[in-house]
Design a protein around this motif. Structure first.
Motif, PDB file in Angstrom:
ATOM      1  N   HIS A  87      31.630  29.841  40.978  1.00  0.00           N
ATOM      2  CA  HIS A  87      32.304  31.093  41.331  1.00  0.00           C
ATOM      3  C   HIS A  87      33.294  31.409  40.215  1.00  0.00           C
ATOM      4  CE1 HIS A  87      30.664  30.512  45.399  1.00  0.00           C
ATOM      5  NE2 HIS A  87      30.983  29.237  45.226  1.00  0.00           N
TER       6      HIS A  87
ATOM      7  N   ALA B 256      34.741  39.628  40.369  1.00  0.00           N
ATOM      8  CA  ALA B 256      34.115  38.328  40.622  1.00  0.00           C
ATOM      9  C   ALA B 256      32.636  38.372  40.254  1.00  0.00           C
ATOM     10  CB  ALA B 256      34.259  37.952  42.097  1.00  0.00           C
TER      11      ALA B 256
ATOM     12  N   TRP C 124      33.377  25.858  43.065  1.00  0.00           N
ATOM     13  CA  TRP C 124      31.967  25.483  43.058  1.00  0.00           C
ATOM     14  C   TRP C 124      31.516  25.259  44.484  1.00  0.00           C
ATOM     15  CZ3 TRP C 124      35.613  23.992  39.651  1.00  0.00           C
ATOM     16  CH2 TRP C 124      35.378  24.235  38.309  1.00  0.00           C
TER      17      TRP C 124
ATOM     18  N   HIS D 131      29.128  35.303  40.222  1.00  0.00           N
ATOM     19  CA  HIS D 131      28.702  33.937  40.526  1.00  0.00           C
ATOM     20  C   HIS D 131      27.444  33.641  39.728  1.00  0.00           C
ATOM     21  CE1 HIS D 131      31.414  34.327  43.959  1.00  0.00           C
ATOM     22  NE2 HIS D 131      30.855  35.512  44.117  1.00  0.00           N
TER      23      HIS D 131
ATOM     24  N   GLU E 203      35.970  34.437  38.286  1.00  0.00           N
ATOM     25  CA  GLU E 203      36.775  35.648  38.463  1.00  0.00           C
ATOM     26  C   GLU E 203      37.376  36.078  37.131  1.00  0.00           C
ATOM     27  OE1 GLU E 203      39.782  34.762  41.391  1.00  0.00           O
ATOM     28  OE2 GLU E 203      38.308  34.756  43.027  1.00  0.00           O
TER      29      GLU E 203
ATOM     30  N   GLU F   7      32.841  42.869  43.100  1.00  0.00           N
ATOM     31  CA  GLU F   7      31.967  41.744  42.773  1.00  0.00           C
ATOM     32  C   GLU F   7      30.700  42.249  42.093  1.00  0.00           C
ATOM     33  OE1 GLU F   7      29.420  38.141  44.867  1.00  0.00           O
ATOM     34  OE2 GLU F   7      30.761  39.348  46.104  1.00  0.00           O
TER      35      GLU F   7
END
Length: 176
Positions: free
Chosen positions: A14, A142, A167, A144, A16, A106
């Motif tokens: 993850h 964000a 994580w 991922h 940011e 995101e």
């Protein structure tokens, strides 16, 4: 009796970005590029993009959703889909989830069709997706990635200014 789907374990990172990146990426030369925001995107076209970009990485969430669920999500006011075209062909897409605004924008999905990888388009398109996310004025952006993604994804995200913040692990069905 049908075979059980093959299961894979994905280690998710993850990331940011707490402030706009200052990384500048030049537009690749030698190829005609356009990025268009898709509005009222047909489900069949979205599924095509999702499969072309996501199949090699075993993306799973949208595979399990009905056409009605996908349509409601991708055509929601809190979703933006940007499609990269290279010489007139769809070369990748980015899906922004703005449901947690103003706190977070995101980049839910991002990637290139395999035919267009390795041409320097990833950095350029990611910079544009990041700019699109920041244009909504979030506190942070964000994104991922996971161990099933392109092996260069994590490095690219960090180069563009994202910082790992956590994580997790998830079991996914292989897209055979």
């Amino acid at each position: 009796m049908a075979d059980e789907p093959r299961k894979l374990t994905a280690r998710i990172t993850h990331l940011e970005m707490a402030e706009r990146s200052t990384v500048s990426v030049p537009t690749p030369i030698g190829i005609r590029l356009a990025i268009m925001r898709a509005t009222d995107i047909p489900v069949h076209y979205y599924r095509y993009l999702y499969e072309q970009v996501g199949r090699p990485h075993h993306w799973m969430m949208r595979r399990k959703q009905s056409d009605a669920e996908i349509s409601a999500t991708i055509n929601a006011q809190t979703t933006e889909i940007h499609v990269l075209y290279a010489d007139g062909c769809p070369a990748g897409f980015a899906e922004l989830d703005l449901a947690r605004m103003p706190d977070e924008a995101e980049i839910l999905y991002f990637g290139l069709v395999p035919d267009f990888q390795g041409r320097g388009l990833g950095s350029f398109f990611l910079a544009e997706a990041i700019a699109a996310a920041w244009s909504h004025g979030p506190q942070k952006v964000a994104i991922h990635t996971n161990s099933l993604d392109n092996p260069r994804a994590l490095q690219l995200y960090q180069k563009m200014g994202f910082t790992p913040v956590g994580w997790s692990e998830e079991e996914v069905e292989a897209w055979d």
